[in-house]
Write a protein that holds these residues in place. Structure first.
Motif, mmCIF file in Angstrom:
data_model
loop_
_atom_site.group_PDB
_atom_site.id
_atom_site.type_symbol
_atom_site.label_atom_id
_atom_site.label_comp_id
_atom_site.label_asym_id
_atom_site.label_seq_id
_atom_site.Cartn_x
_atom_site.Cartn_y
_atom_site.Cartn_z
ATOM 1 N N ILE A 225 -19.424 -8.404 -24.077
ATOM 2 C CA ILE A 225 -20.156 -7.356 -24.800
ATOM 3 C C ILE A 225 -20.021 -7.563 -26.303
ATOM 4 O O ILE A 225 -21.009 -7.534 -27.049
ATOM 5 N N PHE A 226 -18.794 -7.760 -26.771
ATOM 6 C CA PHE A 226 -18.573 -7.945 -28.211
ATOM 7 C C PHE A 226 -18.985 -9.350 -28.673
ATOM 8 O O PHE A 226 -19.605 -9.512 -29.723
ATOM 9 N N GLU A 227 -18.641 -10.358 -27.889
ATOM 10 C CA GLU A 227 -18.840 -11.740 -28.306
ATOM 11 C C GLU A 227 -20.321 -12.092 -28.432
ATOM 12 O O GLU A 227 -20.709 -12.864 -29.327
ATOM 13 N N ARG A 228 -21.139 -11.535 -27.586
ATOM 14 C CA ARG A 228 -22.542 -11.928 -27.565
ATOM 15 C C ARG A 228 -23.468 -10.906 -28.218
ATOM 16 O O ARG A 228 -24.688 -11.056 -28.173
ATOM 17 N N ALA A 229 -22.906 -9.901 -28.818
ATOM 18 C CA ALA A 229 -23.718 -8.958 -29.583
ATOM 19 C C ALA A 229 -24.017 -9.537 -30.959
ATOM 20 O O ALA A 229 -23.169 -10.207 -31.562
ATOM 21 N N ALA A 230 -25.212 -9.280 -31.450
ATOM 22 C CA ALA A 230 -25.554 -9.721 -32.806
ATOM 23 C C ALA A 230 -24.827 -8.890 -33.846
ATOM 24 O O ALA A 230 -24.481 -9.389 -34.923
ATOM 25 N N HIS A 231 -24.558 -7.621 -33.514
ATOM 26 C CA HIS A 231 -23.884 -6.706 -34.449
ATOM 27 C C HIS A 231 -22.741 -5.984 -33.717
ATOM 28 O O HIS A 231 -22.834 -4.783 -33.425
ATOM 29 N N PRO A 232 -21.664 -6.705 -33.432
ATOM 30 C CA PRO A 232 -20.556 -6.080 -32.700
ATOM 31 C C PRO A 232 -19.893 -4.939 -33.461
ATOM 32 O O PRO A 232 -19.235 -4.094 -32.852
ATOM 33 N N GLU A 233 -20.108 -4.895 -34.779
ATOM 34 C CA GLU A 233 -19.481 -3.842 -35.581
ATOM 35 C C GLU A 233 -20.042 -2.465 -35.265
ATOM 36 O O GLU A 233 -19.425 -1.442 -35.598
ATOM 37 N N ARG A 234 -21.195 -2.381 -34.574
ATOM 38 C CA ARG A 234 -21.788 -1.076 -34.278
ATOM 39 C C ARG A 234 -21.591 -0.679 -32.817
ATOM 40 O O ARG A 234 -22.217 0.254 -32.335
ATOM 41 N N PRO A 254 -5.709 -9.246 -23.672
ATOM 42 C CA PRO A 254 -6.255 -10.562 -24.011
ATOM 43 C C PRO A 254 -5.518 -11.666 -23.258
ATOM 44 O O PRO A 254 -4.405 -11.474 -22.761
ATOM 45 N N TYR A 255 -6.139 -12.820 -23.188
ATOM 46 C CA TYR A 255 -5.510 -13.950 -22.483
ATOM 47 C C TYR A 255 -4.302 -14.475 -23.265
ATOM 48 O O TYR A 255 -3.312 -14.898 -22.670
ATOM 49 N N ASP A 256 -4.400 -14.448 -24.590
ATOM 50 C CA ASP A 256 -3.292 -14.883 -25.441
ATOM 51 C C ASP A 256 -2.817 -13.714 -26.285
ATOM 52 O O ASP A 256 -3.543 -12.727 -26.490
ATOM 53 N N LEU A 257 -1.608 -13.808 -26.806
ATOM 54 C CA LEU A 257 -1.121 -12.787 -27.724
ATOM 55 C C LEU A 257 -2.023 -12.736 -28.956
ATOM 56 O O LEU A 257 -2.477 -13.766 -29.459
ATOM 57 N N CYS A 258 -2.274 -11.520 -29.417
ATOM 58 C CA CYS A 258 -3.130 -11.368 -30.601
ATOM 59 C C CYS A 258 -2.516 -12.046 -31.820
ATOM 60 O O CYS A 258 -3.241 -12.542 -32.688
ATOM 61 N N SER A 259 -1.185 -12.099 -31.871
ATOM 62 C CA SER A 259 -0.530 -12.764 -33.001
ATOM 63 C C SER A 259 -0.786 -14.263 -32.986
ATOM 64 O O SER A 259 -0.816 -14.913 -34.033
ATOM 65 N N ASP A 260 -0.986 -14.817 -31.791
ATOM 66 C CA ASP A 260 -1.268 -16.243 -31.675
ATOM 67 C C ASP A 260 -2.748 -16.558 -31.821
ATOM 68 O O ASP A 260 -3.113 -17.630 -32.324
ATOM 69 N N ASN A 261 -3.595 -15.641 -31.377
ATOM 70 C CA ASN A 261 -5.037 -15.883 -31.398
ATOM 71 C C ASN A 261 -5.768 -14.581 -31.722
ATOM 72 O O ASN A 261 -6.364 -13.936 -30.857
ATOM 73 N N PRO A 262 -5.737 -14.183 -32.988
ATOM 74 C CA PRO A 262 -6.323 -12.889 -33.384
ATOM 75 C C PRO A 262 -7.844 -12.832 -33.304
ATOM 76 O O PRO A 262 -8.416 -11.747 -33.388
ATOM 77 N N GLU A 263 -8.515 -13.977 -33.128
ATOM 78 C CA GLU A 263 -9.979 -13.994 -33.072
ATOM 79 C C GLU A 263 -10.524 -13.666 -31.680
ATOM 80 O O GLU A 263 -11.739 -13.608 -31.492
ATOM 81 N N GLN A 264 -9.640 -13.481 -30.708
ATOM 82 C CA GLN A 264 -10.110 -13.029 -29.398
ATOM 83 C C GLN A 264 -10.810 -11.682 -29.553
ATOM 84 O O GLN A 264 -10.381 -10.827 -30.329
ATOM 85 N N MET A 265 -11.884 -11.478 -28.811
ATOM 86 C CA MET A 265 -12.663 -10.243 -28.944
ATOM 87 C C MET A 265 -11.819 -9.007 -28.689
ATOM 88 O O MET A 265 -11.974 -7.984 -29.364
ATOM 89 N N LEU A 266 -10.905 -9.082 -27.717
ATOM 90 C CA LEU A 266 -10.081 -7.918 -27.386
ATOM 91 C C LEU A 266 -9.047 -7.619 -28.464
ATOM 92 O O LEU A 266 -8.474 -6.520 -28.480
#
Length: 582
Positions: A225-234, A254-266
């Motif tokens: 939902i977030f990754e493929r939206a053109a405007h995920p900020e809304r 998330p699959y990885d810790l956010c500290s290790d991979n903060p760009e994950q959508m979750l």
């Protein structure tokens, strides 16, 4: 400094009086102590409600836990359900009715003095129910309520607008009111986030509601939902995550810790993800879960309902909004069964490439839960016969729905329908029609469903605990939408009937809907081959010219049409033999 009169020496008479006073005091103390002990004993023996209070706010998962405390007591309920049923049977034999147990059977009308004062909260963005922690409301779990178990109290978010009648006023909602509902990511010069039509399309917010039952794919759905939206900020996603903690995957894990991979959508959009965690012991079907999902709505411009095992296409948000706005109908609801996820649906880049889509036109009466109801069966999938806009069709689907946010406000899921699965779509569809909404099949799918799933847990694993509750729910549901006209009003629960009931738009009664589309609720039959009217585009071409000039829905006062089977000699699968004595 404290001052007072000087003390005088005590005389014999004053000493005697003092002795009497002490005796009175001692006697009074004994009486008071006995009374206190009796009061404590009485309170101790009162039935204690089982309470599900909000637990801590998880610092990692960002979820609000509704259901951890009190689980021992609910386990006791589950373990002794047969004893409870025996006790209830005995009470019924002694003349105690369900109405005596606190439900509202046989009370079809609300007090005449109830007024519906319109109050639309101020729109905000960003927004989260986490900001409301401590301001939730207590409700009695509907499954346990229906079974007359000891009260199981859940603390849940309040509805953004708790009184839908105050918005639609039992008539067609005004466009002015509609424009007050729906937030924009950027406010106007005066700081108002509810900008109506003046809000640019790419700044209009979207609330996505997902009801998930122990679904390992839920986090993948939210990610897409977030990754493929053109405007995920809304976009803001609300998930009712019915999981067994320690065994199931959290929908926001998330699959990885956010500290290790903060760009994950979750991780990146965790502040736009509200998770309401519910123990699976409290799962009583999709209607209750989606009701809780409606409680997470906070005034977004658009509302979308999705299953928890769906993959989205690139730029889905722009695509579906453009389709919605192309109807020029403020009351349009884009809803259909989803096509299956496959290589024919999405290419390797995530672009939607399917040229066909399902359209809702096939329904059949089915027997279940001591009733007969309409169930929308497998729908035809083909290339649209109407292009450039979504195509009008008569029915609504729970698997995918996209509309303006006021649809949630005006047609909230019924809180008092535990253990309803089949019939849910018919109920929302008919109620929505009576309030003024029109249903369309999207011209192009923006997400795709994972149908081929094996070994996934189902909510009805706990049906034994709530056996019989679904029968009550089905009776209520059918009565509200006038699908069981012979039902005695004293046989179903009328609690909050107006709140979760039908609307009063002229020429949009349930009876008018059934008549137009060939549905005989008395004999439980439908006219066959309805798809020949809907799928071909004939319905769209005949009805859409009567869209009101202000865009507030199709004016059915100008439509004089009754569908009849054009090929009655050919069975299309909708025939159903109804025995009135069943």
């Amino acid at each position: 400094m404290l001052t007072g009169k000087p003390r005088h020496s005590a005389s014999k008479s004053s000493s005697t009086a003092a002795s009497l006073d002490r005796a009175v005091i001692i006697f009074s103390s004994i009486v008071l102590s006995l009374f206190t002990l009796g009061l404590v004993a009485s309170i101790w023996n009162l039935p204690t409600p089982t309470t599900y209070r909000r637990g801590l706010l998880f610092s990692f998962h960002q979820s609000i836990n509704l259901s951890r405390s009190g689980l021992d007591d609910v386990d006791d309920i589950h373990n002794s359900v047969e004893d409870l049923d025996d006790e209830l049977s005995m009470l019924h034999e002694e003349g105690l009715t369900i109405r005596d147990m606190g439900n509202n059977f046989g009370n079809p009308k609300l007090p005449a003095h109830i007024s519906h004062t319109q109050h639309i909260p101020q729109a905000k963005w960003p927004i989260s129910i986490r900001d409301e922690d401590g301001d939730f409301e207590d409700v009695v779990h509907p499954g346990h309520r229906a079974k007359n178990h000891p009260d199981v109290i859940m603390s849940v978010p309040k509805m953004w607008i708790d009184d839908p009648v105050s918005i639609h006023q039992n008539k067609l909602m005004s466009r002015e009111t509609a424009m007050k509902i729906g937030s924009c990511t950027v406010p106007d010069a005066s700081g108002n986030f509810a900008r109506g039509d003046e809000c640019p399309l790419n700044e209009r917010t979207i609330y996505v509601a997902i009801a998930s039952y122990r679904d390992y794919q839920c986090r993948d759905t939210v990610t897409s939902i977030f990754e493929r939206a053109a405007h995920p900020e809304r976009i803001r996603v609300g998930v009712i995550d019915q999981i067994d903690v320690g065994e199931d995957i959290h929908c926001d894990a998330p699959y990885d810790l956010c500290s290790d991979n903060p760009e994950q959508m979750l991780c990146k959009y965790k502040n736009q993800l509200d998770i309401l965690q519910v123990d699976p012991l409290l799962a009583v079907g999709p209607v209750f879960a989606r009701h809780l999902g409606h409680r997470l709505y906070r005034g977004e411009y658009y509302y979308m309902q999705s299953d928890a095992h769906v993959t989205y296409a690139n730029n889905w948000d722009i695509d579906i909004i453009n389709q919605q706005e192309s109807t020029k109908n403020e009351m349009a609801v884009l809803s259909t069964y989803l096509s299956n996820y496959s290589e024919k649906a999405l290419n390797e880049n995530g672009d939607g490439i399917m040229t066909e889509r399902p359209i809702m036109c096939y329904t059949v009466f089915e027997e279940g839960q001591h009733n007969h109801y309409l169930r929308h069966d497998e729908q035809p999938q083909s290339a649209p016969s109407i292009t450039g806009t979504p195509q009008l069709h008569p029915f609504w689907s729970a698997g995918f729905s996209f509309s303006r946010g006021h649809f949630v406000v005006n047609v909230p899921y019924d809180f008092y329908q535990p253990l309803i699965f089949q019939g849910e779509e018919m109920s929302i569809g008919v109620r929505g029609f009576t309030i003024g909404y029109d249903f369309y099949a999207p011209e192009k799918g923006v997400c795709f469903h994972h149908y081929e799933r094996k070994g996934v847990p189902k909510f009805f694993a706990h049906n034994r605990v709530f056996a019989g509750a679904g029968i009550q729910s089905m009776s209520r549901m059918l009565a509200i939408v006038h699908m069981n006209p012979g039902l005695d009003p004293s046989k179903w629960d009328h609690t909050d009937e107006e709140k979760y009931g039908i609307g009063g738009v002229e020429f949009r009664s349930p009876e008018h809907f059934y008549e137009i589309f060939g549905i005989d609720v008395k004999n439980k039959s439908t006219e066959g081959h309805l798809c020949s009217f809907v799928e071909t585009g004939d319905m769209h071409k005949m009805f859409t010219p009567y869209l009101r000039a202000d865009g507030m829905g199709i004016d059915y006062s100008k439509i004089d049409y009754k569908f009849t089977d054009p090929r009655p000699e050919t069975d299309d699968g909708t025939e159903y033999e109804y025995n009135e004595e069943e």
